[in-house]
Scaffold this active site. Sequence first.
Site, mmCIF file in Angstrom:
data_model
loop_
_atom_site.group_PDB
_atom_site.id
_atom_site.type_symbol
_atom_site.label_atom_id
_atom_site.label_comp_id
_atom_site.label_asym_id
_atom_site.label_seq_id
_atom_site.Cartn_x
_atom_site.Cartn_y
_atom_site.Cartn_z
ATOM 1 N N ASP A 245 3.880 -11.987 -0.817
ATOM 2 C CA ASP A 245 3.973 -11.169 -2.032
ATOM 3 C C ASP A 245 4.491 -9.797 -1.612
ATOM 4 O OD1 ASP A 245 3.692 -9.551 -4.208
ATOM 5 O OD2 ASP A 245 1.675 -10.235 -4.740
ATOM 6 N N TYR B 49 -3.998 -7.938 -4.277
ATOM 7 C CA TYR B 49 -3.729 -8.067 -5.709
ATOM 8 C C TYR B 49 -2.380 -8.740 -5.877
ATOM 9 C CZ TYR B 49 -2.871 -6.897 -10.602
ATOM 10 O OH TYR B 49 -2.599 -6.969 -11.950
ATOM 11 N N LYS C 265 8.750 -4.361 -8.700
ATOM 12 C CA LYS C 265 8.762 -2.896 -8.549
ATOM 13 C C LYS C 265 10.136 -2.308 -8.164
ATOM 14 C CE LYS C 265 3.835 -2.617 -8.454
ATOM 15 N NZ LYS C 265 2.809 -3.447 -7.872
HETATM 16 C C1 LIG Z 1 2.114 -4.625 -8.687
HETATM 17 C C2 LIG Z 1 1.871 -5.890 -7.947
HETATM 18 C C3 LIG Z 1 1.917 -7.147 -8.573
HETATM 19 C C4 LIG Z 1 2.041 -7.297 -10.064
HETATM 20 O O1 LIG Z 1 3.212 -6.787 -10.558
HETATM 21 P P1 LIG Z 1 3.309 -6.420 -12.133
HETATM 22 O O2 LIG Z 1 4.730 -6.029 -12.294
HETATM 23 O O3 LIG Z 1 2.331 -5.319 -12.351
HETATM 24 O O4 LIG Z 1 2.936 -7.645 -12.882
HETATM 25 C C5 LIG Z 1 1.826 -8.272 -7.792
HETATM 26 N N1 LIG Z 1 1.663 -8.188 -6.479
HETATM 27 C C6 LIG Z 1 1.604 -7.003 -5.836
HETATM 28 C C7 LIG Z 1 1.451 -6.975 -4.359
HETATM 29 C C8 LIG Z 1 1.671 -5.820 -6.558
HETATM 30 O O5 LIG Z 1 1.539 -4.660 -5.940
#
Ligand SMILES: *Cc1c(COP(=O)(O)O)cnc(C)c1O
Length: 420
Positions: A243, A148, A271
């Site tokens: 990511d 994701y 995060k």
């Molecule tokens: C949470 C997440 C996102 C998206 O971040 P948001 O702040 O919810 O837009 C993208 N990549 C990874 C791996 C994530 O866990």
Amino acid sequence: MRRVVDNKKSTKIIKAAKCVLVGGVNSPVRSFSYVGGDPIPIYSGRGSRICDYDHNWYIDYVLSYGALILGHTRPEVMQSIKQTADLGVGFGATHKLEVELAERIKAAIPLLKKIRFVSSGTEAVMGAVRLARGVTGRSKIIKFERSYHGHADYLLKKAGSGLATMELPLSKGVPKSLLQDTIIARYGDRNEIDKIFAKFGPDIAAILVEPVGGNDGVVLPDKNFLKILRRITKRYGTLLIFDEVITGFRFHFGSAAAYFGIRPDIICLGKIIGGGLPIGAYGGSKRVMDQLAPLGGVYQASTFAGNPVVMSAGLSTLKVLASSRRDYRRLDRLALYLSRAVLEEARKQRIDLSIRQFKGIFSIHFKKKSHFKVFYRELLNAGVYLAPSEHESNFISFAHTKKDIDKTIGIAKKALCLLK
Ligand SMILES: *Cc1c(COP(=O)(O)O)cnc(C)c1O
């Protein structure tokens, strides 16, 4: 831990929420669609615990989906948020705290020579992909099944997290034309990567990968595969984007990239670096980053990016983390201890269950989906708050104690008894 005795206020709030918010939530992962019943609105948090509106306390393993590595309302973080907010909550101009947070991130992740802050992980990945396309002049990108990367249109195919939970292979509302440059691959399948590059190599702008998967439960890393990705991207002039929205500062004071000894071209963060407030960031070499506007022709802008209150929360979080960097090992130990105890009990009770744990994150998977639901409800009622889907990860924070884990194990054991 006392059982949940009262839920009058929760019930009332969720009932009202359903009238004005879609499904009563502002993000589908917060709904309890996977485990059944209504989600519980949360009133407050302290350390490893959260409290609902009826004064029931829970040991929290969601931690704002991984953002709160220090636990809830850490005093240093709260104090800096309040002090900064007192001077004004945003100006749309450069603020010293943006510089300080960027410097601190750069010191911890030296390959990020320059950084761009945004307000979410979604935006960080969108910016990174646009930048990779701008730098290479190519269109195609590779992403992996059940990873994701936020909710950008072209990344919502075969995605993890909420889409996997809802068993949606593709979000409605995404035009086919926006997906034609997204190539989906299977994580760990080296032959497939070779084939994709043999066919499309010179058109591939970037590979986008979570170095440790966190959005289909925990997906254990394959270091060798990550190295193969680095090698093949170098050969074809493709950029490698890690990511690290979950993994950045999660396993040690720095990137997962450094942990695996790999140097991606761009790293996305989010995060943790916002200390619980909305943030995203991406960075890389000067050569790559200077292609962004205002220096370069790749445009990406934002009203709220680099917000001083957010920056102060992130900065104080990283300060605390830097001074307690040895304690990361404690998180690993606690997660391992919890996983082993639950697995052992499951084996004793002959329940088919697996736990995927990597350092301080873990996910629990049952062979029978109905088992997860029962297990989840039992834990919740007894005061343990896990992510409400097998497709999400659970987190241990610096605030969790052995006592928290022992309580959790005791409750989990009782719940497993009910599954026999
Ligand atoms: C949470 C997440 C996102 C998206 O971040 P948001 O702040 O919810 O837009 C993208 N990549 C990874 C791996 C994530 O866990």
